[in-house]
Design an enzyme around this catalytic site. Structure first.
Site, PDB file in Angstrom:
ATOM      1  CB  SER A   1       4.715 -33.929 -55.618  1.00  0.00           C
ATOM      2  OG  SER A   1       3.810 -33.539 -56.642  1.00  0.00           O
TER       3      SER A   1
ATOM      4  CE  LYS B   1      10.161 -37.574 -97.869  1.00  0.00           C
ATOM      5  NZ  LYS B   1      10.117 -37.866 -96.436  1.00  0.00           N
TER       6      LYS B   1
ATOM      7  N   GLY C   1       0.764 -33.409 -56.464  1.00  0.00           N
ATOM      8  CA  GLY C   1       0.373 -32.321 -57.389  1.00  0.00           C
ATOM      9  C   GLY C   1      -0.085 -32.885 -58.731  1.00  0.00           C
ATOM     10  CB  ILE C   2      -1.741 -31.158 -61.596  1.00  0.00           C
ATOM     11  CG1 ILE C   2      -3.102 -30.820 -61.005  1.00  0.00           C
ATOM     12  CG2 ILE C   2      -1.860 -31.343 -63.082  1.00  0.00           C
ATOM     13  CD1 ILE C   2      -4.231 -31.715 -61.479  1.00  0.00           C
TER      14      ILE C   2
ATOM     15  CB  CYS D   1       6.435 -39.131 -95.801  1.00  0.00           C
ATOM     16  SG  CYS D   1       5.869 -38.607 -94.172  1.00  0.00           S
TER      17      CYS D   1
ATOM     18  N   PRO E   1       8.747 -39.960 -58.514  1.00  0.00           N
ATOM     19  CG  PRO E   1      10.607 -38.581 -58.377  1.00  0.00           C
ATOM     20  CD  PRO E   1       9.828 -39.403 -59.351  1.00  0.00           C
TER      21      PRO E   1
ATOM     22  CB  SER F   1       4.192 -36.255 -59.954  1.00  0.00           C
ATOM     23  OG  SER F   1       3.574 -35.608 -58.886  1.00  0.00           O
TER      24      SER F   1
ATOM     25  CD  GLU G   1       9.885 -41.131 -95.116  1.00  0.00           C
ATOM     26  OE1 GLU G   1       8.958 -40.754 -94.377  1.00  0.00           O
ATOM     27  OE2 GLU G   1      10.597 -40.346 -95.777  1.00  0.00           O
TER      28      GLU G   1
HETATM   29  N1  LIG Z   1       6.889 -34.248 -51.709  1.00  0.00           N
HETATM   30  C1  LIG Z   1       7.300 -34.791 -52.843  1.00  0.00           C
HETATM   31  N2  LIG Z   1       7.379 -36.130 -52.953  1.00  0.00           N
HETATM   32  C2  LIG Z   1       7.769 -36.711 -54.094  1.00  0.00           C
HETATM   33  N3  LIG Z   1       8.128 -36.036 -55.164  1.00  0.00           N
HETATM   34  C3  LIG Z   1       8.078 -34.712 -55.129  1.00  0.00           C
HETATM   35  C4  LIG Z   1       7.669 -34.012 -53.977  1.00  0.00           C
HETATM   36  N4  LIG Z   1       7.714 -32.709 -54.242  1.00  0.00           N
HETATM   37  C5  LIG Z   1       8.115 -32.595 -55.521  1.00  0.00           C
HETATM   38  N5  LIG Z   1       8.356 -33.798 -56.044  1.00  0.00           N
HETATM   39  C6  LIG Z   1       8.791 -34.127 -57.409  1.00  0.00           C
HETATM   40  O1  LIG Z   1       9.441 -33.042 -57.983  1.00  0.00           O
HETATM   41  C7  LIG Z   1       8.752 -32.597 -59.134  1.00  0.00           C
HETATM   42  C8  LIG Z   1       8.804 -31.085 -59.213  1.00  0.00           C
HETATM   43  O2  LIG Z   1       8.294 -30.557 -58.017  1.00  0.00           O
HETATM   44  P1  LIG Z   1       7.402 -29.292 -57.997  1.00  0.00           P
HETATM   45  O3  LIG Z   1       7.106 -28.964 -56.615  1.00  0.00           O
HETATM   46  O4  LIG Z   1       8.056 -28.307 -58.862  1.00  0.00           O
HETATM   47  O5  LIG Z   1       6.068 -29.836 -58.584  1.00  0.00           O
HETATM   48  P2  LIG Z   1       5.299 -29.532 -59.901  1.00  0.00           P
HETATM   49  O6  LIG Z   1       6.250 -29.347 -60.992  1.00  0.00           O
HETATM   50  O7  LIG Z   1       4.279 -28.491 -59.617  1.00  0.00           O
HETATM   51  O8  LIG Z   1       4.651 -30.974 -60.060  1.00  0.00           O
HETATM   52  P3  LIG Z   1       3.494 -31.604 -59.205  1.00  0.00           P
HETATM   53  O9  LIG Z   1       2.268 -31.001 -59.811  1.00  0.00           O
HETATM   54  O10 LIG Z   1       3.664 -33.037 -59.450  1.00  0.00           O
HETATM   55  O11 LIG Z   1       3.705 -31.224 -57.781  1.00  0.00           O
HETATM   56  C9  LIG Z   1       7.334 -33.146 -58.981  1.00  0.00           C
HETATM   57  O12 LIG Z   1       6.686 -33.308 -60.207  1.00  0.00           O
HETATM   58  C10 LIG Z   1       7.593 -34.446 -58.297  1.00  0.00           C
HETATM   59  O13 LIG Z   1       7.963 -35.440 -59.232  1.00  0.00           O
HETATM   60  N1  LIG Z   2       8.850 -38.217 -92.944  1.00  0.00           N
HETATM   61  C1  LIG Z   2       8.214 -37.199 -93.464  1.00  0.00           C
HETATM   62  O1  LIG Z   2       8.380 -36.808 -94.608  1.00  0.00           O
HETATM   63  C2  LIG Z   2       7.215 -36.562 -92.551  1.00  0.00           C
HETATM   64  C3  LIG Z   2       6.834 -35.172 -92.886  1.00  0.00           C
HETATM   65  C4  LIG Z   2       5.435 -34.745 -92.630  1.00  0.00           C
HETATM   66  N2  LIG Z   2       5.368 -33.297 -92.574  1.00  0.00           N
HETATM   67  C5  LIG Z   2       4.776 -35.346 -91.395  1.00  0.00           C
HETATM   68  O2  LIG Z   2       4.832 -34.771 -90.352  1.00  0.00           O
HETATM   69  O3  LIG Z   2       4.149 -36.376 -91.500  1.00  0.00           O
END
Ligand SMILES: Nc1ncnc2c1ncn2[C@@H]1O[C@H](COP(=O)(O)OP(=O)(O)OP(=O)(O)O)[C@@H](O)[C@H]1O
Ligand SMILES: NC(=O)CC[C@H](N)C(=O)O
Ligand SMILES: Nc1ncnc2c1ncn2[C@@H]1O[C@H](COP(=O)(O)OP(=O)(O)OC[C@H]2O[C@@H]([n+]3cccc(C(=O)O)c3)[C@H](O)[C@@H]2O)[C@@H](O)[C@H]1O
Length: 705
Positions: A363, A114, A365-366, A175, A361, A368, A45
């Site tokens: 950290s 369209k 954690g899950i 679409c 960054p 990042s 499109e």
């Molecule tokens: N010790 C650290 N070193 C580097 N970056 C950090 C650190 N602590 C936090 N950050 C950065 O700040 C973001 C937010 O920090 P926060 O502690 O809120 O972690 P989160 O959102 O739980 O993410 P994560 O699971 O990555 O820790 C993190 O995703 C990371 O990018």
């Molecule tokens: N460009 C469109 O018309 C997209 C709309 C349609 N609902 C889609 O998500 O694919």
């Protein structure tokens, strides 16, 4: 007599307003389609200006340059002997339409505007275009003089018409029209259109491909016929990733499907369909025939051409066989979609921004970690594409690295050039998170920096104390108030953002790389954004966030998937760890803070609240009613009410944080993106007086009963 038609549909990586690149990709796809024997080629499109021009569609320049670009396609003799269906805005009698333009041998056959515009979620087409409302009617469109000189036509038909070739009849559906209850393909099929072409600008959302395939399979199962679907693929300039998967279906079966996620700029998908099977399928369906013969079928205007889609329909040529239907459609799991969609989006953003790589960054954690895995996935795709001989990907990679001779040995090698991670420790950091960050960086090959920033934290506290002349703020565990405790945490969080931008600007200089500065990546997920459990302008503020519309629960599933599929044993430790911000002093050397305890709700609960709020359109009372039924096995009405009220309280207090959230890849219908997708006020009455009273009355009634 055989009626085998070879048709082509494409996924093109168009870029909004990149007329030159867009026309090159269109021309390349037409040449490829011809080389594969196709006599009909459809593209995405609005493929000439790019789908995502947004308010640029209101500028006459966008339409003007689209005509100029179309002129180039019309004049290119190598693009003849094939019907080309391309897309651009067209201004007709001072009304702007989103159009398909059907071309053949340097002439325009038909312009089809369209009829049903996309206007929900991220789509707002009525802001720029008007729908064509005259069913089965056309008007004369006067061509711009420059185009008239090329085609030798003064006017062409514009409107809702069918295209009759020597051997078949083609109908156009655009679409969103497929997604409406009264889709045009129904009337067009009943009127005898055997091939329906659908050009889309459809962006990725997890599990959305199922919906597209079901709709088309259902359409061709009911109506019979061949259905071509084209789509853009890639980041054309904003938060969306258009996810290709161009396909050809016939009589309910998928004949061919292109890739959903890939780095290639042009992908052409071809299939040969047997029109005799369409005719047999339809003629044998008595109730369909009755409807098709009825008076209600619109009398479409028909544009005629002698061109034939079948190579030589008088003779049987054993070398041309109809394409066999796919046995199964290989849908990706949501975890695979998370690994691939944001990775391709990051690559497009990086190469098109002409910067030198990414800074994250990390950290331990899950969140990042998941972001790092997406960049790792990108490096794998880039290395694979280079090894497979994709010259465009190699050229883009060399430009990002600033090294014209570079050829990557592996994904880790690519990461060593493009990807920078940094652990920013303080006295509150644990050895476990620091170790996990280092090990992950090693496993995926990023250039890793491990630093401590206590000196900077102390300097800021000292400055504050000196200016105010008062005592130094203290953590709660040392007797400080809640305000002191928060302020001390936020200093650390915000300093990390400052350091991230400093290192992103100067690491390439330190490494003597001639690539540009780095893009800073953020890793805030949907749940903590909705709950407001992050510091405004901390590391959640970045240039881009690949995971910003994904919930913690889905991210954990993605990390578990990566553990197996990417064979990264280090991820076991990430999955086993308790999420923590590590912003308060350690207790006996280990972490004393837990996200879920501090938030007063679990990430799983937050995921549920997030879906109910956005996808199921629940306000506080409806959410309470829904959860009353869903959680009744484990919780009573009063407990459920307390949880819902707590969520809405924090949501309201913190909604202002959504207005400054980093642009994030749009992956989910529950995204809280305040700027384009989830439009809400950001100053709420956090008491929700009326709404909470309604919940309280219901709880009182139930408790009494
Ligand atoms: N010790 C650290 N070193 C580097 N970056 C950090 C650190 N602590 C936090 N950050 C950065 O700040 C973001 C937010 O920090 P926060 O502690 O809120 O972690 P989160 O959102 O739980 O993410 P994560 O699971 O990555 O820790 C993190 O995703 C990371 O990018
Ligand atoms: N460009 C469109 O018309 C997209 C709309 C349609 N609902 C889609 O998500 O694919
Ligand atoms: N309605 C409104 N409109 C516009 N601005 C508004 C506002 N209400 C407050 N503000 C402003 O918002 C600011 C308060 O927000 P902010 O500075 O972020 O601070 P705040 O939200 O008070 O604290 C940060 C929160 O995140 C948690 N945290 C901290 C660090 C890391 C993590 C983690 O992710 O693991 C979590 C922490 O426990 C706390 O709950 C103030 O400047 C205030 O003036």
């Amino acid at each position: 007599m055989v009626h085998y038609v070879t048709v082509a549909t494409c996924a093109l990586n168009q870029w909004a307003l990149d007329f030159q690149g867009n026309v090159q990709r269109i021309a390349q796809s037409i040449r490829q389609a011809k080389a594969l024997g196709a006599r009909l080629r459809i593209g995405p499109e609005l493929e000439i200006p790019g789908y995502g021009c947004h308010d640029h569609f209101l500028e006459p320049d966008t339409t003007r340059h689209s005509w100029e670009a179309l002129g180039e396609l019309l004049q290119d003799k190598t693009l003849g002997d094939i019907i080309v269906d391309t897309g651009m805005p067209v201004l007709h009698r001072n009304v702007l339409y989103n159009c398909r333009v059907l071309l053949l041998n340097g002439r325009i056959l038909l312009i089809r505007p369209k009829m049903h515009l996309a206007n929900d979620g991220n789509y707002r087409e009525p802001r720029w275009f008007s729908p064509w409302t005259k069913q089965a009617a056309t008007e004369d469109f006067v061509l711009p003089p420059a185009v008239a000189r090329i085609t030798g036509q003064r006017t062409v038909p514009l409107g809702d018409a069918l295209l009759d070739t020597a051997d078949t009849c083609i109908g156009v559906e655009l679409c969103e029209e497929l997604f409406t209850p009264q889709s045009p393909h129904i009337a067009m099929s009943l009127a005898g259109a055997e091939i329906i072409v659908n050009s889309s600008g459809s962006h990725h959302e997890l599990r959305k491909l199922h919906r597209r395939v079901s709709l088309i399979a259902e359409a061709t199962l009911k109506c019979g016929g061949v259905y071509l679907y084209a789509n853009q693929r890639g980041c054309d300039g904003d938060r969306m990733y258009y996810d290709g998967a161009a396909m050809v279906l016939a009589n309910g079966h998928v004949l061919a499907m292109g890739r959903q996620f890939a780095l290639a700029d042009v992908e052409v998908t071809v299939a040969t369909a047997d029109l005799s099977r369409v005719r047999a399928f339809r003629a044998a369906n008595a109730s369909r025939s009755l409807q098709a013969a009825g008076r209600d079928v619109p009398a479409y205007p028909r544009v005629q051409t002698d061109f034939s889609l079948s190579p030589d329909f008088a003779q049987l040529d054993a070398s041309v066989a109809p394409t066999r239907p796919l046995k199964t459609v290989a849908y990706l799991r949501p975890e695979e979609e998370i690994a691939l969609g944001p990775a391709c989006w990051l690559w497009d953003y990086l190469r098109r921004s002409r910067l030198g790589g990414f800074f994250l960054p990390l950290s331990g954690g899950i969140d990042s970690c998941a972001t790092a895995l997406i960049v790792h996935s990108m490096c794998r795709l880039v290395a694979d594409a280079c090894h497979a001989g994709d010259a465009q990907v190699l050229a883009d990679l060399r430009r990002c690295c600033g090294d014209p001779a570079y050829t990557p040995a592996s994904a880790l090698d690519v990461a060593g050039r493009l990807f920078h991670t940094c652990y920013m420790g303080t006295a509150n950091s644990s050895a476990e998170t620091r170790g996990r960050a280092r090990l992950l960086a090693q496993s995926i090959g990023s250039y890793h920096v491990d630093l401590d920033m206590d000196a900077a934290v102390s300097a800021i506290v000292a400055l504050f104390t000196m200016v105010t002349g008062g005592p130094a703020p203290q953590y709660a565990v040392h007797g400080g108030s809640a305000a002191e405790n928060l302020a001390l945490q936020n200093i650390q969080a915000r300093l990390r953002m400052l350091l991230a931008y400093l290192f992103a600007a100067l690491l390439p200089w330190v490494r003597q790389s001639s690539g540009g500065p780095l893009l800073v990546l953020g890793s805030a997920n949907v749940d903590e954004s909705l709950r407001g459990y992050f510091t405004k302008y901390d590391c959640s503020s970045a240039d881009l966030n690949p995971i910003g519309s994904i919930s913690k629960a889905d991210l954990r599933r993605f990390v578990a998937f990566a553990r197996t599929e990417m064979q990264l044993a280090v991820l076991d430790e990430f999955l086993a760890a308790t999420p923590s911000a590590e912003l308060v002093p350690l207790a006996d050397g280990s972490c004393a803070q837990s996200d879920e305890v501090e938030m007063g709700m679990t990430y799983d609960e937050l995921s549920i609240f997030g879906r109910l709020r956005k996808v199921d359109k629940c306000g506080p009372y409806s959410m309470f009613v829904r959860l009353l039924h869903e959680w009744s096995d484990s919780l009573g009405p009063a407990e459920i009410a307390a949880k819902v009220k707590r969520f809405f309280y924090y949501y309201a207090v913190n909604r202002h944080k959504m207005t400054t959230l980093t642009p994030a890849y749009h992956a989910e219908a529950y995204s809280p993106d305040d700027n384009r997708f989830d439009l809400r006020p950001f100053l709420y009455d956090t008491a929700w007086t009326w709404q909470f009273a309604c919940i309280d009355r219901a709880v009182a009634r139930m408790t009494k009963a």
